[in-house]
Design a protein around this motif. Structure first.
Motif, PDB file in Angstrom:
ATOM      1  N   ALA A 226       0.903  -1.184  -0.060  1.00 17.91           N
ATOM      2  CA  ALA A 226       0.078   0.009   0.042  1.00 17.91           C
ATOM      3  C   ALA A 226       1.074   1.187  -0.102  1.00 17.91           C
ATOM      4  CB  ALA A 226      -0.850  -0.041   1.120  1.00 17.91           C
ATOM      5  N   LYS A 227       1.530   1.576  -1.149  1.00 20.89           N
ATOM      6  CA  LYS A 227       2.549   2.330  -1.282  1.00 20.89           C
ATOM      7  C   LYS A 227       1.891   3.889  -0.868  1.00 20.89           C
ATOM      8  CE  LYS A 227       6.073  -0.096  -2.448  1.00 20.89           C
ATOM      9  NZ  LYS A 227       7.449  -0.360  -1.718  1.00 20.89           N
ATOM     10  N   ASN A 228       0.600   4.007  -1.089  1.00 20.34           N
ATOM     11  CA  ASN A 228       0.135   5.493  -0.993  1.00 20.34           C
ATOM     12  C   ASN A 228      -0.646   5.555   0.256  1.00 20.34           C
ATOM     13  OD1 ASN A 228       0.822   6.765  -3.692  1.00 20.34           O
ATOM     14  ND2 ASN A 228      -0.099   4.887  -4.359  1.00 20.34           N
ATOM     15  N   SER A 229      -0.674   4.721   1.324  1.00 18.31           N
ATOM     16  CA  SER A 229      -1.180   4.780   2.446  1.00 18.31           C
ATOM     17  C   SER A 229      -0.478   4.802   3.686  1.00 18.31           C
ATOM     18  CB  SER A 229      -2.101   3.547   2.387  1.00 18.31           C
ATOM     19  OG  SER A 229      -3.020   3.284   1.406  1.00 18.31           O
ATOM     20  N   GLY A 230      -0.770   5.760   4.440  1.00 20.08           N
ATOM     21  CA  GLY A 230       0.280   5.983   5.593  1.00 20.08           C
ATOM     22  C   GLY A 230      -0.510   5.600   6.689  1.00 20.08           C
ATOM     23  N   ARG A 231       0.047   5.919   8.047  1.00 16.86           N
ATOM     24  CA  ARG A 231      -0.084   5.530   9.157  1.00 16.86           C
ATOM     25  C   ARG A 231      -1.623   5.318   9.714  1.00 16.86           C
ATOM     26  NH1 ARG A 231       2.267   9.009  13.843  1.00 16.86           N
ATOM     27  NH2 ARG A 231       0.059  10.017  13.428  1.00 16.86           N
TER      28      ARG A 231
END
Length: 349
Positions: A226-231
């Protein structure tokens, strides 16, 4: 250069908002300016999309490697003699297009910077990658030797160097860093080592590990990096898994064709919505919301369509999300007219 000097000469900056790191372990990099500006915006552990931060991270990684390898002898090694690190820091293979571009770049102008390896701790005549596995893989594809620095490092120094080099880069996602932190803890490394390796404070490490503790490992693997999803997005899912039978309910979706066809970021969103909707139906008896994922073949935009009892929304991500969304907004009149015409044909009016 001795191993101790190699590890203590990188920088004198200490980690923020944590207790002081002992002077013998001052192995941390300064945060890039863009990360300093963004650290209080609610997703310090996330990979941001801002162009200046991406550029600064790339430069930070290059500067880190330069400082770490400065003055060391560079040798040519057969890539077939180099094994992977004993601690994984990536969840899947590299993006094939990006890797193909790396191979072509090395073919055209050679390998710009050496990789770092250590003599394999268990196998004579072999080496273990500390960082630079993509460059080693590219050299193997090209059938040429790989430029490398060979250093005697123990396991602790290995993971610190590997973690800091990867943390400086822009292509390692939040969950990959979180899994890396969790793997280090399971191998017996204390929180101070993890903090130094990832250049983050105690609070961030705690949140990373809490996410990996709450979400089953098989679910994390099913979703992917999920390269575009953060914490914040992962934490939202982690909260859902604290509920009873969440693991069983997640299996209803992860085995579906829709989930398998979605990209990694879409899978994270679809599963979170699935668990939230399932709870709404169980607790209140409200109609279950429905979500679908769509992406073109080139993966330049990712769309989550969410149907609610009294509404409908689209969530666009990836590179073309903004221009595609603006195009939709500027063409709403024509799109709605097409919709009305199709409705009339369907109803025979």
């Amino acid at each position: 250069m001795s191993r101790k000097n190699l590890l203590t000469s990188i920088t004198e900056r200490k980690l923020t908002t944590v207790n002081s790191v002992p002077s013998s372990d001052k192995f941390s990099t300064a945060l890039p300016p863009a990360m300093e500006r963004n650290r209080n915006r609610g997703a310090f552990g996330a990979i941001t999309k801002s162009i200046d931060e991406l550029a600064e991270k790339a430069q930070a990684a290059k500067d880190f490697e330069t400082k770490l390898l400065e003055g060391e002898t560079v040798v040519d090694l057969d890539p077939s003699t180099i094994d992977a690190s004993f601690i994984a820091d990536r969840m899947d293979d590299d993006d094939e297009q990006a890797f193909a571009e790396l191979v072509e770049a090395i073919r055209q102008r050679g390998q710009d910077s050496p990789i770092l390896v250590r003599p394999h701790p268990e196998l004579d005549g072999r080496y273990m990658t500390v960082f630079g596995h993509r460059r080693a893989r590219a050299a193997k594809v090209l059938g040429r030797s790989v430029r490398a620095v060979v250093k005697e490092l123990d396991d602790k120094d290995h993971v610190i160097a590997q973690g800091q080099e990867n943390s400086a880069r822009a292509d390692l996602s939040f969950i990959e860093k979180a899994v890396f932190a969790s793997n280090l803890e399971h191998k017996g490394y204390d929180r101070e080592v993890i903090m130094i390796a990832l250049s983050v404070d105690k609070t961030v490490v705690s949140k990373m590990i809490s996410v990996t503790n709450d979400i089953p490992a098989e679910v994390v693997r099913a979703i992917g990096p999920a390269k575009n999803s953060g914490r914040d997005r992962w934490y939202r899912l982690a909260i859902k898994f604290r509920e009873e039978k969440a693991s069983n309910r997640s299996g209803e979706l992860t085995g579906s064709r829709e989930f398998q066809a979605a990209d990694s970021d879409q899978r994270l969103e679809l599963l979170t919505l699935h668990l939230e909707n399932d709870r709404l139906k169980t607790v209140s008896g409200k109609p279950k919301q429905h979500s679908t994922a769509w992406a073109p073949a080139d993966k330049t935009v990712s769309v989550i369509a969410k149907s609610r009892p009294k509404g409908f929304s689209f969530d666009l991500t990836q590179k073309d999300a903004k221009p595609f969304g603006e195009w939709i907004s500027s063409n709403l009149d024509g799109l709605y007219e097409s919709f009305r015409k199709q409705e009339k044909v369907a109803t025979g009016d």
